[in-house]
Design an enzyme around this catalytic site. Structure first.
Site, PDB file in Angstrom:
ATOM      1  N   ASP A  88      52.513  40.753  28.390  1.00  0.00           N
ATOM      2  CA  ASP A  88      52.795  40.447  26.983  1.00  0.00           C
ATOM      3  C   ASP A  88      54.172  41.018  26.666  1.00  0.00           C
ATOM      4  O   ASP A  88      54.883  41.444  27.588  1.00  0.00           O
ATOM      5  CB  ASP A  88      51.682  41.063  26.095  1.00  0.00           C
ATOM      6  CG  ASP A  88      51.480  40.285  24.796  1.00  0.00           C
ATOM      7  OD1 ASP A  88      52.488  39.953  24.137  1.00  0.00           O
ATOM      8  OD2 ASP A  88      50.325  40.031  24.434  1.00  0.00           O
ATOM      9  N   THR A 142      47.420  35.068  44.294  1.00  0.00           N
ATOM     10  CA  THR A 142      47.230  34.341  45.560  1.00  0.00           C
ATOM     11  C   THR A 142      46.731  32.919  45.322  1.00  0.00           C
ATOM     12  O   THR A 142      46.758  32.090  46.219  1.00  0.00           O
ATOM     13  CB  THR A 142      46.248  35.089  46.491  1.00  0.00           C
ATOM     14  OG1 THR A 142      45.158  35.557  45.699  1.00  0.00           O
ATOM     15  CG2 THR A 142      46.912  36.257  47.162  1.00  0.00           C
TER      16      THR A 142
HETATM   17  O1  C5P Z   1      34.493  39.429  46.546  1.00  0.00           O
HETATM   18  P1  C5P Z   1      35.887  39.640  47.053  1.00  0.00           P
HETATM   19  O2  C5P Z   1      35.984  40.705  48.124  1.00  0.00           O
HETATM   20  O3  C5P Z   1      36.572  38.352  47.436  1.00  0.00           O
HETATM   21  O4  C5P Z   1      36.659  40.234  45.766  1.00  0.00           O
HETATM   22  C1  C5P Z   1      38.014  40.533  45.777  1.00  0.00           C
HETATM   23  C2  C5P Z   1      38.431  41.053  44.450  1.00  0.00           C
HETATM   24  O5  C5P Z   1      39.857  41.179  44.439  1.00  0.00           O
HETATM   25  C3  C5P Z   1      38.089  40.161  43.253  1.00  0.00           C
HETATM   26  O6  C5P Z   1      37.869  41.013  42.131  1.00  0.00           O
HETATM   27  C4  C5P Z   1      39.327  39.347  43.067  1.00  0.00           C
HETATM   28  O7  C5P Z   1      39.498  38.914  41.749  1.00  0.00           O
HETATM   29  C5  C5P Z   1      40.413  40.354  43.444  1.00  0.00           C
HETATM   30  N1  C5P Z   1      41.667  39.766  43.857  1.00  0.00           N
HETATM   31  C6  C5P Z   1      41.778  38.895  44.923  1.00  0.00           C
HETATM   32  N2  C5P Z   1      42.984  38.372  45.283  1.00  0.00           N
HETATM   33  C7  C5P Z   1      44.073  38.719  44.609  1.00  0.00           C
HETATM   34  C8  C5P Z   1      43.998  39.596  43.542  1.00  0.00           C
HETATM   35  C9  C5P Z   1      42.768  40.102  43.196  1.00  0.00           C
HETATM   36  O8  C5P Z   1      40.783  38.592  45.560  1.00  0.00           O
HETATM   37  N3  C5P Z   1      45.239  38.256  45.002  1.00  0.00           N
END
Ligand code: C5P
Length: 256
Positions: A88, A142
């Site tokens: 923001d 990502t």
């Molecule tokens: O369940 P999992 O291991 O895929 O969760 C990964 C966590 O990291 C989630 O909270 C997701 O939103 C977060 N995250 C991600 N990739 C990113 C940034 C954050 O998976 N680039």
């Protein structure tokens, strides 16, 4: 007469080395509590008592439940990564960072795309705090592939864009980043040992990738320079979350 194991220096040092590495792994594993309600999140956090130290609370849970959802975890001595990705105007983000710090969280994040002034304001908002949370910048989500980047007018490749945003964040005094396993090695070169690199998309060898694309095993991510690993579903949706987390901690300890 054989030397009792506890008096045998070889045994003692190997043992303490192992438990030291496990403790180090515990300090570096963050469990993503991606749950829609405090009840579900608390159930998962409870099942990991004594096993995991860090929990990541994101937009879904925090929006549903508010700061109260953090209290039981903080009372138990857990550390919280508040993953709200502030973006923001500088004054508003500085206020949000101060509010988050006042909740007692150990880590929080902002979008690097908010620009140098916003990043500097976020950084300055933590000045003077006795025990400030680690401030992380998110470079490129990502989920942003080439098509998504073009649609918002970004013509650089993803790697170049990440580097630009990372350099800009560092110039604003930010040393922490959330990044994928594809970017972690390059960011480690950029930040040096001071960098705090938090890597999601971690999958233990042999587990399902689910919807993640840029994945690494815990050991790979650590070897490439990750400071912290974020793991969600491989732990939270396991039939025995504590055992799943322990297996990941063992894999991390071996790589440390
Ligand atoms: O369940 P999992 O291991 O895929 O969760 C990964 C966590 O990291 C989630 O909270 C997701 O939103 C977060 N995250 C991600 N990739 C990113 C940034 C954050 O998976 N680039």
């Amino acid at each position: 007469m054989p030397i009792p194991e506890r008096l045998n220096p070889t045994f003692v040092s190997a043992q303490s080395l192992r438990s030291g590495a496990l403790e180090e792994a515990r300090r570096r594993l963050i469990v993503a509590l991606d749950a829609p309600s405090a009840e579900m999140a608390t159930r998962i956090a409870d099942s990991l008592t004594g096993v995991c130290q860090w929990f990541k609370v994101g937009m879904e849970l925090f929006t549903a439940e508010g700061p109260a959802v953090l209290e039981p975890m903080l009372k138990r001595g857990n550390r919280i990564f508040l993953d709200l990705k502030f973006h923001d105007i500088p004054n508003t983000v500085a206020g949000a960072v101060r509010s988050a710090a006042a909740l007692g969280v150990g880590m929080l994040n902002v979008h690097a795309a908010g620009g140098p002034a916003m990043l500097a304001a976020a950084r300055a908002a933590l000045d003077g705090l006795a025990d400030p949370p680690e401030l992380l910048a998110v470079t490129m989500l990502t989920s942003m592939d080439a098509g998504q980047m073009n649609a918002i007018g970004l013509e650089r490749g993803a790697a170049e864009q990440v580097e630009l945003l990372a350099r800009m964040s560092m110039a604003a005094g930010i040393r922490g980043f959330v990044c994928s396993s594809l970017e972690v090695a390059a960011l480690r070169v950029l930040t040096g040992p001071e960098g705090v690199l938090v890597v999601p998309g971690i999958r233990p060898a042999g587990s399902e990738t689910l919807d993640q694309r840029r994945i690494a095993t815990p050991a790979e991510a650590l070897r490439q320079g990750a400071s912290y690993l974020v793991v969600g579903r491989p732990i939270t949706q396991a039939s025995d979350p504590a055992e799943a987390a322990s297996a990941i901690l063992r894999e991390m300890a071996e790589a440390l």
